[in-house]
Design a protein around this motif. Sequence first.
Motif, PDB file in Angstrom:
ATOM      1  N   LEU A  59       0.803  -1.221   0.000  1.00 29.87           N
ATOM      2  CA  LEU A  59       0.000   0.000   0.000  1.00 29.87           C
ATOM      3  C   LEU A  59       0.837   1.272   0.000  1.00 29.87           C
ATOM      4  CD1 LEU A  59      -2.732   1.346   0.021  1.00 29.87           C
ATOM      5  CD2 LEU A  59      -2.850   1.020   2.504  1.00 29.87           C
ATOM      6  N   LEU A  60       1.905   1.304   0.780  1.00 34.74           N
ATOM      7  CA  LEU A  60       2.694   2.536   0.871  1.00 34.74           C
ATOM      8  C   LEU A  60       3.388   2.916  -0.444  1.00 34.74           C
ATOM      9  CD1 LEU A  60       4.183   2.266   4.469  1.00 34.74           C
ATOM     10  CD2 LEU A  60       2.457   3.866   3.641  1.00 34.74           C
ATOM     11  N   PRO A  61       4.019   1.983  -1.164  1.00 30.03           N
ATOM     12  CA  PRO A  61       4.693   2.405  -2.416  1.00 30.03           C
ATOM     13  C   PRO A  61       3.760   3.049  -3.443  1.00 30.03           C
ATOM     14  CG  PRO A  61       5.520   0.276  -1.706  1.00 30.03           C
ATOM     15  CD  PRO A  61       4.339   0.580  -0.834  1.00 30.03           C
ATOM     16  N   PRO A  62       2.585   2.451  -3.746  1.00 34.53           N
ATOM     17  CA  PRO A  62       1.724   3.132  -4.736  1.00 34.53           C
ATOM     18  C   PRO A  62       1.130   4.438  -4.214  1.00 34.53           C
ATOM     19  CG  PRO A  62       0.646   1.150  -3.889  1.00 34.53           C
ATOM     20  CD  PRO A  62       2.055   1.116  -3.407  1.00 34.53           C
ATOM     21  N   LEU A  63       0.918   4.547  -2.901  1.00 31.00           N
ATOM     22  CA  LEU A  63       0.454   5.822  -2.359  1.00 31.00           C
ATOM     23  C   LEU A  63       1.493   6.914  -2.594  1.00 31.00           C
ATOM     24  CD1 LEU A  63      -1.221   4.899   1.075  1.00 31.00           C
ATOM     25  CD2 LEU A  63      -2.340   5.946  -0.905  1.00 31.00           C
ATOM     26  N   ALA A  64       2.762   6.606  -2.329  1.00 27.49           N
ATOM     27  CA  ALA A  64       3.829   7.586  -2.539  1.00 27.49           C
ATOM     28  C   ALA A  64       3.966   7.940  -4.016  1.00 27.49           C
ATOM     29  CB  ALA A  64       5.147   7.042  -2.003  1.00 27.49           C
ATOM     30  N   SER A  65       3.835   6.946  -4.891  1.00 27.23           N
ATOM     31  CA  SER A  65       3.956   7.197  -6.328  1.00 27.23           C
ATOM     32  C   SER A  65       2.823   8.094  -6.825  1.00 27.23           C
ATOM     33  CB  SER A  65       3.938   5.862  -7.083  1.00 27.23           C
ATOM     34  OG  SER A  65       3.959   6.071  -8.468  1.00 27.23           O
ATOM     35  N   GLY A  85      -0.872   8.253   6.290  1.00 26.29           N
ATOM     36  CA  GLY A  85      -0.765   8.288   7.741  1.00 26.29           C
ATOM     37  C   GLY A  85      -1.389   7.066   8.391  1.00 26.29           C
ATOM     38  N   PHE A  86      -2.551   6.665   7.905  1.00 30.42           N
ATOM     39  CA  PHE A  86      -3.191   5.463   8.454  1.00 30.42           C
ATOM     40  C   PHE A  86      -2.383   4.220   8.108  1.00 30.42           C
ATOM     41  CE2 PHE A  86      -6.884   8.279   8.715  1.00 30.42           C
ATOM     42  CZ  PHE A  86      -7.379   7.939   9.962  1.00 30.42           C
ATOM     43  N   ALA A  87      -1.868   4.168   6.869  1.00 31.92           N
ATOM     44  CA  ALA A  87      -1.063   3.010   6.479  1.00 31.92           C
ATOM     45  C   ALA A  87       0.206   2.919   7.328  1.00 31.92           C
ATOM     46  CB  ALA A  87      -0.714   3.100   4.997  1.00 31.92           C
ATOM     47  N   GLN A  88       0.823   4.073   7.635  1.00 36.41           N
ATOM     48  CA  GLN A  88       2.006   4.085   8.490  1.00 36.41           C
ATOM     49  C   GLN A  88       1.695   3.507   9.870  1.00 36.41           C
ATOM     50  OE1 GLN A  88       4.915   4.635   7.504  1.00 36.41           O
ATOM     51  NE2 GLN A  88       5.132   6.380   6.148  1.00 36.41           N
ATOM     52  N   ALA A  89       0.448   3.709  10.314  1.00 32.66           N
ATOM     53  CA  ALA A  89       0.038   3.200  11.619  1.00 32.66           C
ATOM     54  C   ALA A  89      -0.418   1.746  11.551  1.00 32.66           C
ATOM     55  CB  ALA A  89      -1.086   4.075  12.175  1.00 32.66           C
ATOM     56  N   GLY A  90      -0.261   1.135  10.365  1.00 31.40           N
ATOM     57  CA  GLY A  90      -0.662  -0.258  10.205  1.00 31.40           C
ATOM     58  C   GLY A  90      -2.156  -0.446  10.073  1.00 31.40           C
ATOM     59  N   GLN A  91      -2.859   0.619   9.675  1.00 32.24           N
ATOM     60  CA  GLN A  91      -4.310   0.561   9.531  1.00 32.24           C
ATOM     61  C   GLN A  91      -4.707   0.837   8.088  1.00 32.24           C
ATOM     62  OE1 GLN A  91      -6.359   3.171  12.353  1.00 32.24           O
ATOM     63  NE2 GLN A  91      -4.446   3.340  13.508  1.00 32.24           N
ATOM     64  N   LEU A  92      -5.820   0.264   7.680  1.00 34.53           N
ATOM     65  CA  LEU A  92      -6.385   0.633   6.398  1.00 34.53           C
ATOM     66  C   LEU A  92      -7.068   1.990   6.530  1.00 34.53           C
ATOM     67  CD1 LEU A  92      -7.910  -2.771   5.305  1.00 34.53           C
ATOM     68  CD2 LEU A  92      -6.044  -1.566   4.177  1.00 34.53           C
ATOM     69  N   GLU A 101       4.280  16.400   5.093  1.00 38.91           N
ATOM     70  CA  GLU A 101       5.073  15.374   4.402  1.00 38.91           C
ATOM     71  C   GLU A 101       6.227  14.903   5.284  1.00 38.91           C
ATOM     72  OE1 GLU A 101       4.681  16.915  -0.250  1.00 38.91           O
ATOM     73  OE2 GLU A 101       6.571  17.065   0.824  1.00 38.91           O
ATOM     74  N   ASP A 102       6.960  15.857   5.839  1.00 40.13           N
ATOM     75  CA  ASP A 102       8.125  15.515   6.654  1.00 40.13           C
ATOM     76  C   ASP A 102       7.738  14.656   7.853  1.00 40.13           C
ATOM     77  OD1 ASP A 102       9.830  16.898   4.981  1.00 40.13           O
ATOM     78  OD2 ASP A 102       9.734  18.746   6.147  1.00 40.13           O
ATOM     79  N   ALA A 103       6.524  14.883   8.369  1.00 34.36           N
ATOM     80  CA  ALA A 103       6.083  14.137   9.548  1.00 34.36           C
ATOM     81  C   ALA A 103       5.564  12.752   9.191  1.00 34.36           C
ATOM     82  CB  ALA A 103       4.997  14.927  10.287  1.00 34.36           C
ATOM     83  N   ILE A 104       4.922  12.617   8.034  1.00 36.59           N
ATOM     84  CA  ILE A 104       4.218  11.374   7.708  1.00 36.59           C
ATOM     85  C   ILE A 104       5.044  10.433   6.842  1.00 36.59           C
ATOM     86  CG2 ILE A 104       2.223  10.446   6.447  1.00 36.59           C
ATOM     87  CD1 ILE A 104       0.657  12.914   7.383  1.00 36.59           C
ATOM     88  N   LEU A 105       5.778  10.979   5.873  1.00 39.32           N
ATOM     89  CA  LEU A 105       6.529  10.142   4.943  1.00 39.32           C
ATOM     90  C   LEU A 105       7.913   9.811   5.513  1.00 39.32           C
ATOM     91  CD1 LEU A 105       5.533  12.021   1.686  1.00 39.32           C
ATOM     92  CD2 LEU A 105       4.720   9.786   2.414  1.00 39.32           C
ATOM     93  N   HIS A 106       8.265   8.547   5.479  1.00 40.63           N
ATOM     94  CA  HIS A 106       9.528   8.092   6.041  1.00 40.63           C
ATOM     95  C   HIS A 106      10.576   7.910   4.952  1.00 40.63           C
ATOM     96  CE1 HIS A 106       7.125   6.231   9.627  1.00 40.63           C
ATOM     97  NE2 HIS A 106       7.047   7.552   9.566  1.00 40.63           N
ATOM     98  N   ASP A 107      11.792   8.329   5.233  1.00 41.92           N
ATOM     99  CA  ASP A 107      12.870   8.250   4.242  1.00 41.92           C
ATOM    100  C   ASP A 107      13.091   6.838   3.722  1.00 41.92           C
ATOM    101  OD1 ASP A 107      13.529  10.915   4.066  1.00 41.92           O
ATOM    102  OD2 ASP A 107      14.909  10.841   5.754  1.00 41.92           O
TER     103      ASP A 107
END
Length: 305
Positions: free
Chosen positions: A155-161, A198-205, A256-262
């Motif tokens: 989920l995270l890669p296509p969201l970032a793209s 943000g929800f995906a980062q927290a392991g939630q849909l 972005e800086d808070a939610i997206l991880h390097d």
Amino acid sequence: MTTTARCIEHLTRAVPAVEAITLCGSHRQGTSDLYSDRDVWVFCANTQPISEHLATTAFLPAGADCEILFEGRDDTLTDHTVVNVLTDAEVLNLKFLHTRVLTSFCAQDPHLDSQYLEDLENYTAMEVLHDPAATIATHQGWLRHHTIDTIPDWLLPPLASRYASTYWRSVYQGVLRTEEHAWRHLALSLVVLLAQTGFAQAGQLPPPRKWLLSPRVLTTLPDGARLTALLDQLHRTSTADPEAVLAFYNALAVCEDAILHDNELHAGMWWRGVFTERFTHLARHTGRPGLLDLAQAAPRPRTAP
């Protein structure tokens, strides 16, 4: 006994084709209010015909007051049908569907389609009211293992793209072309994608679309209050004011800086290069040196380590 409880008890005891019953929607999510239907899904054996006529004459207890809303489809023999039972306290929204609908859903590869994400959230989190053969439990276990536990992978890669491509387009529409409505639509999409991330980062849909940006849902995220404030800023911003548009992108950069991880970005926040690199080239080719001043006031790219 309430009408809702009487209908559910009748379905579990008097309709052999019913294999499982679940609670879905806002009552399950904790977002219900005075206007919310109570969404109950009734899973039926695959060999059982389903239609509005059968639902109202064979599946429900005698005397149930039903609201039949025509939705423009041939509803004689389908995989699902929906009937609203009118009670004194609420509208009971009963969705009758074949168990194979859930089985077929489980066979899909997870993807970013918004309807898929909503269905996935419903299927994995629906509250079981009746499941004597563990039919729902088995399907939910499979889905959680293959989708919920692997959210960072699929989920995270296509969201970032999608976020990156939308960002690029939004800057063109909002800064270069001053397309008010087009920009606002794209900018709102950026906030939606960040909230989903943000929800995906927290392991939630992500929650369903109609609730995703609600403050009572969004502020459950660590940075939800900041996203809510960003939404307010977006609605106040006009593309006729370049400084206000840049202020929006700078506030967006903080989120972005808070939610997206390097470690989840292959090349850092490269999309911000639309300001630093692309604007530099456009200033030269278009004869608009003022673009360089805009670039200086815009968010800077952050490169991956």
